[in-house]
Design an enzyme around this catalytic site. Sequence first.
Site, short mmCIF file in Angstrom:
data_model
loop_
_atom_site.label_atom_id
_atom_site.label_comp_id
_atom_site.label_asym_id
_atom_site.label_seq_id
_atom_site.Cartn_x
_atom_site.Cartn_y
_atom_site.Cartn_z
N GLU A 139 21.57 51.42 -94.40
CA GLU A 139 20.50 51.86 -95.49
C GLU A 139 19.73 53.03 -94.86
OE1 GLU A 139 17.26 48.76 -96.06
OE2 GLU A 139 19.20 47.32 -96.38
N LYS B 24 16.85 55.05 -92.95
CA LYS B 24 15.85 54.57 -92.28
C LYS B 24 14.52 55.64 -92.42
CE LYS B 24 14.34 52.94 -87.42
NZ LYS B 24 13.03 53.61 -87.35
P1 ATP Z 1 11.35 52.72 -84.26
O1 ATP Z 1 10.60 53.45 -83.26
O2 ATP Z 1 12.89 53.43 -84.22
O3 ATP Z 1 10.48 52.80 -85.42
P2 ATP Z 1 10.60 50.48 -83.76
O4 ATP Z 1 10.38 49.71 -82.44
O5 ATP Z 1 9.32 50.83 -84.30
O6 ATP Z 1 11.45 51.38 -83.68
P3 ATP Z 1 12.33 48.72 -84.84
O7 ATP Z 1 12.43 47.37 -85.52
O8 ATP Z 1 13.22 48.77 -83.89
O9 ATP Z 1 11.07 49.23 -84.85
O10 ATP Z 1 13.28 49.53 -86.19
C1 ATP Z 1 12.91 49.22 -87.40
C2 ATP Z 1 11.68 49.76 -88.10
O11 ATP Z 1 12.14 50.91 -88.85
C3 ATP Z 1 11.18 49.00 -88.94
O12 ATP Z 1 9.90 48.12 -88.43
C4 ATP Z 1 10.67 49.58 -90.34
O13 ATP Z 1 9.35 49.89 -89.97
C5 ATP Z 1 11.21 51.05 -90.22
N1 ATP Z 1 12.40 51.05 -91.32
C6 ATP Z 1 12.50 52.16 -92.03
N2 ATP Z 1 13.62 52.22 -92.95
C7 ATP Z 1 13.88 50.75 -93.02
C8 ATP Z 1 15.04 50.09 -93.74
N3 ATP Z 1 15.74 50.47 -94.40
N4 ATP Z 1 15.18 48.75 -93.16
C9 ATP Z 1 14.65 48.06 -92.19
N5 ATP Z 1 13.51 48.69 -91.57
C10 ATP Z 1 13.28 50.06 -91.76
#
Ligand code: ATP
Length: 585
Positions: A251, A253
Amino acid sequence: MIYEKLSNVYQEIEAISGSLEKTRILSEVLKEAGASEVGRVVALTMGKLHPDWMGEPEIGIAEKMAIQVVATAASTEERAVKKSLRETGDIGAVAELLLAESAQATLFAEELTITHVYETLDAVAKTTGKGSAKDKVARLVGLLSDASPVEAKYILRTLTGQLRLGIGDMGIIDALALAFVGEKEARKHIERAFNVCSDLARVAEVLAKDGLDSLKIIQASVGRPIRMMAAKKLSEPVEIIEKAGPEVLVEYKYDGERVQVHKNGEDVVLFSRRQEQITEQYPDVVDLVRRQIEADTCILEGECIAIDPTTGGTRPFQELMRRRRKTDIDRMSEEVPVAIRFFDILFHEGEDVTALPMAERRKLLESVVQRSERVSLTIGEVTKEPERLMEVFREAIDSGHEGVIAKAVHEGSAYQAGSRSWLWIKLKASYQEGMADSVDLVVVGAIHGRGKRAGLYGAILASAYDEDSDTFPTVCKIGTGFTDEMLVELKERLDRQTIGTKSPKVLSDVEADVWFSPAEVIEVLGDEMTISPTHSAGRGRLEGGGLAIRFPRFTGRWREDKDPKQATTVEDLIEIYERQRGRGQ
Ligand code: ATP
């Protein structure tokens, strides 16, 4: 149970360093508290009267008020309290000392129960409006007049957020397992219940009152946030497919704010990543959900993004953050219109669907979202080919997104509330060799600037979160890469968090001119991780010292969506370090 018992236990826990022993001691007091008081003991031990999502006022008084309370209760001058505070740096220890010295007649004092302490702190937190400061002081002085010196110490530490037992949420869960089931094996059920209802005090009460079987059937419910699932990171598509495959849903991001949407008929509540209610910030999303989500009750997750109303394209994350302003919400809704891209469904028409595999959840999600430009599902497709994964990644980047998240779709791909597992793997454009990705760190101190930076901060001290000991050990000092605007913003934001002395939760050998409550989370880029004699993150777990980030720089992004406990953990840093070493060999 009397509060003195809990205070003595806190004292004992503080004095030992082994986490197993800490857990054992805590488990005994939890057991003794029993069904009627265990919830309160858990809440007090976490230093929070209510989970954040309830939106209830929390304990927390400023140092100035704490000094006034101690001075009045100990019948002494505020000057004497301040002097003692300068010497010890611990308002709890000062209260203990001065109360022991004071002529306070404890003979007629009532015994303090846990319930009474909890309720008084709650009442103080809820006292607002004109004259509230006076009221708060009066109530707290009343409480201290019944307190023994050791009780006063812990009441003051709790009030000022200075309780430091070295036990995090997971330690409390272990202690609950020991206390009420007699074995640590039960922890996975307790953790699961906590992840779906986000209220550890309630979980403790159910466990103590009705036992493990009742806990096992706790289900997600609309109105209570579910702890969010997070993604791991990798840079190689082949490795990604190996870990999450054989097939993955790739998907886009999106770079926005994660929102958990709870819908019950016309009632819609939105929760942020840190489980705060953000419904008021997005009245337009509430409307869209009412109109375009075809389910009576459901919990959905999606990414809220700022869009350009003329082109329909996405706008940068900074634009979306303008929505965080509490005032002028209506004007902001017009200036910064948003769209929502849904990617998961956790609850549907009265049923918890988190155990369904991702592929089935996606189908269900498709059936409830009525699409439009503003509301749709994340773009994605299922593939088993690393090459195709890379193509989707490039398409995502070309259309202005951060990268992709590859999600497992196999039978075991349930929604794992509260965990960062290999079921979701992110791949971002910024991943290269070396440290590969930014980290999110907590600002704990600062050094005054000189010359051109006089009056501002010249460098800041940043920490990771250590889940085992519930502390914030430092990992770098950041002194370069700031623009003039960043320096001004740093000063403004951080000054709100200033505390007189280093927080007991902060582990730092580096001296700072100013110390902050560990509250603000920032995004930091670095070149690589090295072993350092100076920084404390991971010390004791690695040979030669702690971990430090080389050439750290602030990206300018404040992670307002993250709680300090959601910052990069020491465990994450060790993983990055080991990966990096593996590559170097
Ligand atoms: P990052 O700083 O990379 O966003 P993070 O620590 O904030 O990382 P992670 O849980 O590692 O968060 O990365 C997932 C985040 O990406 C989710 O919390 C969400 O906010 C965002 N996101 C964006 N697109 C998607 C998607 N298609 N599916 C799930 N999460 C997504």
